[in-house]
Design a protein around this motif. Structure first.
Motif, PDB file in Angstrom:
ATOM      1  N   ASN A  74       0.841  -1.199   0.000  1.00  0.00           N
ATOM      2  CA  ASN A  74       0.000   0.000   0.000  1.00  0.00           C
ATOM      3  C   ASN A  74       0.878   1.252   0.000  1.00  0.00           C
ATOM      4  O   ASN A  74       0.630   2.200  -0.740  1.00  0.00           O
ATOM      5  CB  ASN A  74      -0.950   0.008   1.204  1.00  0.00           C
ATOM      6  N   THR A  75       1.927   1.229   0.818  1.00  0.00           N
ATOM      7  CA  THR A  75       2.886   2.342   0.857  1.00  0.00           C
ATOM      8  C   THR A  75       3.527   2.527  -0.515  1.00  0.00           C
ATOM      9  O   THR A  75       3.641   3.650  -1.028  1.00  0.00           O
ATOM     10  CB  THR A  75       3.981   2.055   1.912  1.00  0.00           C
ATOM     11  N   ALA A  76       3.935   1.416  -1.134  1.00  0.00           N
ATOM     12  CA  ALA A  76       4.562   1.462  -2.459  1.00  0.00           C
ATOM     13  C   ALA A  76       3.583   1.973  -3.510  1.00  0.00           C
ATOM     14  O   ALA A  76       3.956   2.734  -4.410  1.00  0.00           O
ATOM     15  CB  ALA A  76       5.068   0.076  -2.839  1.00  0.00           C
ATOM     16  N   THR A  77       2.317   1.571  -3.389  1.00  0.00           N
ATOM     17  CA  THR A  77       1.289   2.010  -4.335  1.00  0.00           C
ATOM     18  C   THR A  77       1.094   3.521  -4.238  1.00  0.00           C
ATOM     19  O   THR A  77       1.012   4.215  -5.256  1.00  0.00           O
ATOM     20  CB  THR A  77      -0.038   1.266  -4.074  1.00  0.00           C
ATOM     21  N   GLU A  78       1.033   4.031  -3.018  1.00  0.00           N
ATOM     22  CA  GLU A  78       0.904   5.484  -2.823  1.00  0.00           C
ATOM     23  C   GLU A  78       2.094   6.214  -3.444  1.00  0.00           C
ATOM     24  O   GLU A  78       1.925   7.234  -4.120  1.00  0.00           O
ATOM     25  CB  GLU A  78       0.826   5.825  -1.323  1.00  0.00           C
ATOM     26  N   TYR A  79       3.286   5.695  -3.228  1.00  0.00           N
ATOM     27  CA  TYR A  79       4.508   6.312  -3.748  1.00  0.00           C
ATOM     28  C   TYR A  79       4.492   6.358  -5.277  1.00  0.00           C
ATOM     29  O   TYR A  79       4.731   7.405  -5.885  1.00  0.00           O
ATOM     30  CB  TYR A  79       5.733   5.554  -3.227  1.00  0.00           C
ATOM     31  N   LEU A  80       4.220   5.207  -5.909  1.00  0.00           N
ATOM     32  CA  LEU A  80       4.248   5.149  -7.373  1.00  0.00           C
ATOM     33  C   LEU A  80       3.108   5.952  -7.988  1.00  0.00           C
ATOM     34  O   LEU A  80       3.254   6.558  -9.044  1.00  0.00           O
ATOM     35  CB  LEU A  80       4.185   3.695  -7.853  1.00  0.00           C
ATOM     36  N   SER A  81       1.974   5.958  -7.317  1.00  0.00           N
ATOM     37  CA  SER A  81       0.825   6.737  -7.777  1.00  0.00           C
ATOM     38  C   SER A  81       1.208   8.220  -7.853  1.00  0.00           C
ATOM     39  O   SER A  81       0.892   8.902  -8.828  1.00  0.00           O
ATOM     40  CB  SER A  81      -0.303   6.544  -6.769  1.00  0.00           C
ATOM     41  N   ALA A  82       1.912   8.683  -6.832  1.00  0.00           N
ATOM     42  CA  ALA A  82       2.353  10.085  -6.791  1.00  0.00           C
ATOM     43  C   ALA A  82       3.362  10.385  -7.895  1.00  0.00           C
ATOM     44  O   ALA A  82       3.514  11.541  -8.302  1.00  0.00           O
ATOM     45  CB  ALA A  82       2.956  10.395  -5.418  1.00  0.00           C
ATOM     46  N   GLN A  83       4.043   9.347  -8.401  1.00  0.00           N
ATOM     47  CA  GLN A  83       5.021   9.523  -9.490  1.00  0.00           C
ATOM     48  C   GLN A  83       4.356   9.394 -10.869  1.00  0.00           C
ATOM     49  O   GLN A  83       5.038   9.417 -11.881  1.00  0.00           O
ATOM     50  CB  GLN A  83       6.139   8.474  -9.391  1.00  0.00           C
ATOM     51  N   GLY A  84       3.037   9.180 -10.886  1.00  0.00           N
ATOM     52  CA  GLY A  84       2.318   9.128 -12.156  1.00  0.00           C
ATOM     53  C   GLY A  84       2.151   7.744 -12.765  1.00  0.00           C
ATOM     54  O   GLY A  84       1.787   7.613 -13.931  1.00  0.00           O
ATOM     55  N   TYR A  85       2.384   6.693 -11.973  1.00  0.00           N
ATOM     56  CA  TYR A  85       2.227   5.334 -12.482  1.00  0.00           C
ATOM     57  C   TYR A  85       0.782   4.859 -12.319  1.00  0.00           C
ATOM     58  O   TYR A  85       0.091   5.275 -11.388  1.00  0.00           O
ATOM     59  CB  TYR A  85       3.163   4.367 -11.743  1.00  0.00           C
ATOM     60  N   ASP A  86       0.358   3.964 -13.206  1.00  0.00           N
ATOM     61  CA  ASP A  86      -0.940   3.293 -13.097  1.00  0.00           C
ATOM     62  C   ASP A  86      -0.704   2.071 -12.226  1.00  0.00           C
ATOM     63  O   ASP A  86      -0.182   1.056 -12.684  1.00  0.00           O
ATOM     64  CB  ASP A  86      -1.430   2.897 -14.499  1.00  0.00           C
ATOM     65  N   VAL A  87      -1.058   2.187 -10.956  1.00  0.00           N
ATOM     66  CA  VAL A  87      -0.662   1.165  -9.981  1.00  0.00           C
ATOM     67  C   VAL A  87      -1.802   0.834  -9.035  1.00  0.00           C
ATOM     68  O   VAL A  87      -2.588   1.698  -8.670  1.00  0.00           O
ATOM     69  CB  VAL A  87       0.606   1.648  -9.216  1.00  0.00           C
ATOM     70  N   ALA A  88      -1.887  -0.449  -8.675  1.00  0.00           N
ATOM     71  CA  ALA A  88      -2.895  -0.918  -7.718  1.00  0.00           C
ATOM     72  C   ALA A  88      -2.214  -1.775  -6.658  1.00  0.00           C
ATOM     73  O   ALA A  88      -1.189  -2.404  -6.916  1.00  0.00           O
ATOM     74  CB  ALA A  88      -3.977  -1.731  -8.432  1.00  0.00           C
ATOM     75  N   ASN A  89      -2.809  -1.797  -5.472  1.00  0.00           N
ATOM     76  CA  ASN A  89      -2.305  -2.605  -4.373  1.00  0.00           C
ATOM     77  C   ASN A  89      -3.117  -3.892  -4.289  1.00  0.00           C
ATOM     78  O   ASN A  89      -4.343  -3.854  -4.297  1.00  0.00           O
ATOM     79  CB  ASN A  89      -2.445  -1.823  -3.057  1.00  0.00           C
ATOM     80  N   MET A  90      -2.432  -5.045  -4.219  1.00  0.00           N
ATOM     81  CA  MET A  90      -3.147  -6.306  -4.019  1.00  0.00           C
ATOM     82  C   MET A  90      -3.476  -6.423  -2.535  1.00  0.00           C
ATOM     83  O   MET A  90      -2.590  -6.625  -1.706  1.00  0.00           O
ATOM     84  CB  MET A  90      -2.316  -7.511  -4.472  1.00  0.00           C
ATOM     85  N   VAL A  91      -4.753  -6.276  -2.208  1.00  0.00           N
ATOM     86  CA  VAL A  91      -5.180  -6.301  -0.809  1.00  0.00           C
ATOM     87  C   VAL A  91      -5.005  -7.698  -0.218  1.00  0.00           C
ATOM     88  O   VAL A  91      -5.187  -8.697  -0.894  1.00  0.00           O
ATOM     89  CB  VAL A  91      -6.652  -5.826  -0.657  1.00  0.00           C
ATOM     90  N   GLY A  92      -4.588  -7.724   1.034  1.00  0.00           N
ATOM     91  CA  GLY A  92      -4.411  -9.007   1.716  1.00  0.00           C
ATOM     92  C   GLY A  92      -3.053  -9.645   1.508  1.00  0.00           C
ATOM     93  O   GLY A  92      -2.666 -10.542   2.231  1.00  0.00           O
ATOM     94  N   GLY A  93      -2.317  -9.171   0.489  1.00  0.00           N
ATOM     95  CA  GLY A  93      -0.974  -9.664   0.242  1.00  0.00           C
ATOM     96  C   GLY A  93      -0.901 -11.160  -0.025  1.00  0.00           C
ATOM     97  O   GLY A  93      -1.886 -11.814  -0.351  1.00  0.00           O
ATOM     98  N   MET A  94       0.305 -11.690   0.110  1.00  0.00           N
ATOM     99  CA  MET A  94       0.548 -13.109  -0.163  1.00  0.00           C
ATOM    100  C   MET A  94      -0.233 -14.012   0.807  1.00  0.00           C
ATOM    101  O   MET A  94      -0.514 -15.157   0.489  1.00  0.00           O
ATOM    102  CB  MET A  94       2.042 -13.430  -0.096  1.00  0.00           C
ATOM    103  N   LEU A  95      -0.600 -13.480   1.975  1.00  0.00           N
ATOM    104  CA  LEU A  95      -1.388 -14.266   2.922  1.00  0.00           C
ATOM    105  C   LEU A  95      -2.737 -14.645   2.311  1.00  0.00           C
ATOM    106  O   LEU A  95      -3.331 -15.652   2.679  1.00  0.00           O
ATOM    107  CB  LEU A  95      -1.622 -13.479   4.222  1.00  0.00           C
ATOM    108  N   ALA A  96      -3.217 -13.833   1.361  1.00  0.00           N
ATOM    109  CA  ALA A  96      -4.526 -14.068   0.735  1.00  0.00           C
ATOM    110  C   ALA A  96      -4.410 -14.617  -0.683  1.00  0.00           C
ATOM    111  O   ALA A  96      -5.419 -14.824  -1.347  1.00  0.00           O
ATOM    112  CB  ALA A  96      -5.314 -12.748   0.726  1.00  0.00           C
ATOM    113  N   TRP A  97      -3.188 -14.843  -1.173  1.00  0.00           N
ATOM    114  CA  TRP A  97      -2.993 -15.265  -2.564  1.00  0.00           C
ATOM    115  C   TRP A  97      -3.574 -16.659  -2.794  1.00  0.00           C
ATOM    116  O   TRP A  97      -3.143 -17.629  -2.154  1.00  0.00           O
ATOM    117  CB  TRP A  97      -1.490 -15.235  -2.905  1.00  0.00           C
TER     118      TRP A  97
END
Length: 103
Positions: A74-97
């Motif tokens: 989520n932190t990484a998604t916020e960072y890349l979003s601010a840099q203009g990337y088309d980015v989404a966060n996978m909720v739940g992470g690998m624990l939910a994969w």
């Protein structure tokens, strides 16, 4: 937890990968976590290295960020979003994969 970042469920990501959609899956966990199991199509860029390796990402291809539980990505998604990337966060992470895990 989300501050307006785009989110994707693990199931949605699995379906997109199975459909061979063009995506960049970036895993921001540490090397030992990656070695314990990761998504086959993912690329490892630990969160602390992301600002130094941002040039490895293609702004024209959607990005999905992954971590263990969804917090670091989520932190990484916020960072890349601010840099203009088309980015989404996978909720739940690998624990939910729900898909297969490479080791």
């Amino acid at each position: 937890m989300s501050h307006g970042v785009k989110e994707m469920t693990p199931q949605e990501l699995l379906e997109k990968l199975e459909a061979k959609e063009e995506l960049q899956v970036i895993d921001v966990r540490e090397v030992d976590e990656w070695n314990a199991g990761h998504i086959k199509e993912a690329k490892l860029i630990p969160l602390g290295f992301l600002p130094h390796r941002i040039d490895e990402l293609d702004k024209n291809i959607p990005i999905v960020m992954v971590c263990r539980s969804g917090a670091r990505s989520n932190t990484a998604t916020e960072y890349l979003s601010a840099q203009g990337y088309d980015v989404a966060n996978m909720v739940g992470g690998m624990l939910a994969w729900p898909g297969e895990v490479e080791q």
